[in-house]
Design a protein around this motif. Structure first.
Motif, PDB file in Angstrom:
ATOM      1  N   VAL A   1      -2.412  17.332  11.634  1.00  0.00           N
ATOM      2  CA  VAL A   1      -3.521  17.425  10.568  1.00  0.00           C
ATOM      3  C   VAL A   1      -3.164  18.470   9.622  1.00  0.00           C
ATOM      4  O   VAL A   1      -3.355  18.205   8.408  1.00  0.00           O
ATOM      5  CB  VAL A   1      -4.743  17.207  11.163  1.00  0.00           C
ATOM      6  N   ASP A   2      -3.100  19.641   9.958  1.00  0.00           N
ATOM      7  CA  ASP A   2      -2.936  20.585   9.118  1.00  0.00           C
ATOM      8  C   ASP A   2      -1.640  20.370   8.250  1.00  0.00           C
ATOM      9  O   ASP A   2      -1.566  20.744   7.052  1.00  0.00           O
ATOM     10  CB  ASP A   2      -2.982  21.810   9.897  1.00  0.00           C
ATOM     11  N   ASP A   3      -0.695  20.109   8.996  1.00  0.00           N
ATOM     12  CA  ASP A   3       0.683  19.893   8.183  1.00  0.00           C
ATOM     13  C   ASP A   3       0.481  18.927   7.034  1.00  0.00           C
ATOM     14  O   ASP A   3       1.056  19.199   5.886  1.00  0.00           O
ATOM     15  CB  ASP A   3       1.669  19.551   9.073  1.00  0.00           C
ATOM     16  N   ILE A   4      -0.070  17.783   7.331  1.00  0.00           N
ATOM     17  CA  ILE A   4      -0.054  16.703   6.265  1.00  0.00           C
ATOM     18  C   ILE A   4      -1.129  17.107   5.188  1.00  0.00           C
ATOM     19  O   ILE A   4      -0.879  16.763   4.088  1.00  0.00           O
ATOM     20  CB  ILE A   4      -0.659  15.333   6.841  1.00  0.00           C
ATOM     21  N   ALA A   5      -1.982  17.855   5.522  1.00  0.00           N
ATOM     22  CA  ALA A   5      -2.949  18.272   4.578  1.00  0.00           C
ATOM     23  C   ALA A   5      -2.378  19.220   3.481  1.00  0.00           C
ATOM     24  O   ALA A   5      -2.727  19.129   2.271  1.00  0.00           O
ATOM     25  CB  ALA A   5      -4.521  18.987   5.303  1.00  0.00           C
TER      26      ALA A   5
ATOM     27  N   TYR B   1       0.929  -1.187  -0.051  1.00  0.00           N
ATOM     28  CA  TYR B   1       0.026  -0.007   0.039  1.00  0.00           C
ATOM     29  C   TYR B   1       0.921   1.101   0.003  1.00  0.00           C
ATOM     30  O   TYR B   1       1.776   1.182   0.870  1.00  0.00           O
ATOM     31  CB  TYR B   1      -0.813   0.155   1.329  1.00  0.00           C
ATOM     32  N   THR B   2       0.581   2.179  -0.878  1.00  0.00           N
ATOM     33  CA  THR B   2       1.313   3.221  -1.058  1.00  0.00           C
ATOM     34  C   THR B   2       0.423   4.807  -1.084  1.00  0.00           C
ATOM     35  O   THR B   2      -0.146   4.861  -1.828  1.00  0.00           O
ATOM     36  CB  THR B   2       2.267   3.347  -2.287  1.00  0.00           C
ATOM     37  N   VAL B   3       1.028   5.524  -0.066  1.00  0.00           N
ATOM     38  CA  VAL B   3       0.291   6.864  -0.070  1.00  0.00           C
ATOM     39  C   VAL B   3       1.461   7.714   0.110  1.00  0.00           C
ATOM     40  O   VAL B   3       2.192   8.109   0.807  1.00  0.00           O
ATOM     41  CB  VAL B   3      -0.465   6.999   1.233  1.00  0.00           C
ATOM     42  N   PRO B   4       1.833   8.586  -1.094  1.00  0.00           N
ATOM     43  CA  PRO B   4       2.729   9.523  -1.491  1.00  0.00           C
ATOM     44  C   PRO B   4       3.261  10.453  -0.132  1.00  0.00           C
ATOM     45  O   PRO B   4       4.367  10.351   0.121  1.00  0.00           O
ATOM     46  CB  PRO B   4       2.447  10.434  -2.549  1.00  0.00           C
ATOM     47  N   VAL B   5       2.455  11.034   0.609  1.00  0.00           N
ATOM     48  CA  VAL B   5       2.683  11.936   1.702  1.00  0.00           C
ATOM     49  C   VAL B   5       3.334  11.197   2.916  1.00  0.00           C
ATOM     50  O   VAL B   5       3.775  11.573   3.826  1.00  0.00           O
ATOM     51  CB  VAL B   5       1.872  12.986   2.027  1.00  0.00           C
ATOM     52  N   VAL B   6       3.062   9.484   2.936  1.00  0.00           N
ATOM     53  CA  VAL B   6       3.177   9.114   3.985  1.00  0.00           C
ATOM     54  C   VAL B   6       4.277   7.924   3.983  1.00  0.00           C
ATOM     55  O   VAL B   6       5.256   7.872   4.743  1.00  0.00           O
ATOM     56  CB  VAL B   6       1.874   8.168   4.660  1.00  0.00           C
ATOM     57  N   ASN B   7       4.320   7.193   2.802  1.00  0.00           N
ATOM     58  CA  ASN B   7       5.229   6.009   2.857  1.00  0.00           C
ATOM     59  C   ASN B   7       5.757   5.930   1.277  1.00  0.00           C
ATOM     60  O   ASN B   7       6.651   5.031   1.337  1.00  0.00           O
ATOM     61  CB  ASN B   7       4.931   4.999   3.323  1.00  0.00           C
TER      62      ASN B   7
ATOM     63  N   ASP C   1      -0.078  17.987  -4.381  1.00  0.00           N
ATOM     64  CA  ASP C   1      -0.560  17.032  -5.431  1.00  0.00           C
ATOM     65  C   ASP C   1      -1.977  17.198  -5.941  1.00  0.00           C
ATOM     66  O   ASP C   1      -2.419  17.070  -6.938  1.00  0.00           O
ATOM     67  CB  ASP C   1      -0.090  15.825  -5.313  1.00  0.00           C
ATOM     68  N   VAL C   2      -2.872  17.601  -4.861  1.00  0.00           N
ATOM     69  CA  VAL C   2      -4.293  17.524  -4.971  1.00  0.00           C
ATOM     70  C   VAL C   2      -4.724  18.865  -4.472  1.00  0.00           C
ATOM     71  O   VAL C   2      -5.225  19.095  -3.245  1.00  0.00           O
ATOM     72  CB  VAL C   2      -4.772  16.430  -4.115  1.00  0.00           C
TER      73      VAL C   2
END
Length: 314
Positions: free
Chosen positions: A226-230, A107-113, A236-237
């Motif tokens: 949460v604000d930082d990761i958003a 599983y791949t989520v760009p901003v996480v891993n 990208d989005v």
């Protein structure tokens, strides 16, 4: 270093991805769009022709016949089809970015891993689901402040934005998303729900995330995380928006005893960029953006390896 790529599956997701690559793919060169119908019967293939992209109409056979033209394949078909195609990509030594819920690769989520997954050398990576891309970053953001005992997400999308692939994969969607909340988001236990809303005019993609954490959790610190990761997702989005920052559910609203825990509720809306699909199709937009973002990381790693190889040769 640019990476040559092909898209397999000229449906809504594949076509939207094509426009994103052509519009803002910094290190991805799209060489071919592949489907299984004649060009005149496929809107996606016709769009590729109009954009000057070569097309193939023989499915996986078109990939095998032109495998020397590209290094990476975006799979935009269905979970079942990817399960059939994955061994072929492996045999052809093609990196696969899987936009289906097949979950053959990690599983791949760009901003996480994504950087970690690419660095580990995996050759088949999975984009989880649209709901996963929208909500896993939130669970991860909460988990890095306070361990998440349980995470639950609900994703509401416009019925008009759900094509045949999505409708055929509802069970896979919930299973893959729930697993992603755990494996990538960090929750000890996860649950996922999706609804297709037929409302007119169509609704934007809306997501609700519930995270159970220790009652001593600093909610202000969670909100900052949460604000930082958003903000990272928004690179990208652009249409990704937190519409409700983490709020503590009142005990009276919960149907069971939480003990020493509390439940935080976070809400997200995703508006698409509108390149190929209407803005309400944010669920498709976030998937194609995640796929492109991951491919860019693959290209960056290839560049680093090329540079390192040049240095060692000297």
């Amino acid at each position: 270093m640019s990476v040559d790529a092909a898209i397999v599956g000229p449906g809504n997701i594949g076509t939207d991805l094509m426009y994103k690559i052509l519009d803002r793919g910094e290190n991805i060169d799209l060489q071919r769009m592949v489907g299984i119908f004649p060009v005149e019967e496929s809107e996606g293939l016709q769009a590729a022709v109009d954009e000057g992209v070569d097309v193939g109409t023989e499915g996986i056979d078109s990939i095998e016949a032109h495998a020397d033209e590209f290094d990476l394949v975006f799979e935009a078909t269905s979970a079942g089809i990817h399960e059939q195609h994955a061994p072929v990509y492996d045999d052809l030594d093609l990196f696969a970015v899987d936009l289906t819920p097949a979950a053959i690769g990690p599983y791949t989520v760009p901003v996480v891993n994504a950087d970690e997954v690419v660095e580990e050398g995996h050759e088949n990576v999975n984009m989880v689901t649209c709901g996963g891309q929208a909500t896993i970053p939130i669970v991860h953001a909460v988990d890095r402040v306070s361990s998440v005992e349980y995470a639950e997400m609900t994703s509401h999308i416009a019925s008009k934005s759900a094509g045949p692939g999505t409708r055929q994969n509802i069970d896979k969607f919930t299973q893959t998303t729930a697993a992603g909340l755990e494996v990538v988001g960090g929750a000890e236990d996860g649950k996922a729900i999706i609804t297709l809303n037929p409302a007119e005019p169509p609704i934007m993609m809306r997501n609700t995330v519930y995270t159970m954490v220790d009652e001593s959790t600093d909610v202000a610190e969670v909100r900052q995380s949460v604000d930082d990761i958003a903000a990272e997702v928004q690179t990208d989005v652009p249409g990704y928006e937190i519409t409700l920052e983490p709020e503590v559910n009142e005990q009276d609203d919960v149907a069971f005893d939480l003990g020493d825990s509390i439940i935080l509720t976070t809400m997200i809306e995703v508006e698409g960029e509108g390149q190929h699909l209407p803005p309400y199709a944010g669920n498709l937009d976030i998937m194609t953006s995640a796929a492109l973002g991951t491919a860019e990381r693959v290209a960056a790693r290839a560049t680093e390896a090329d540079v390192a190889g040049g240095v060692s040769d000297d």
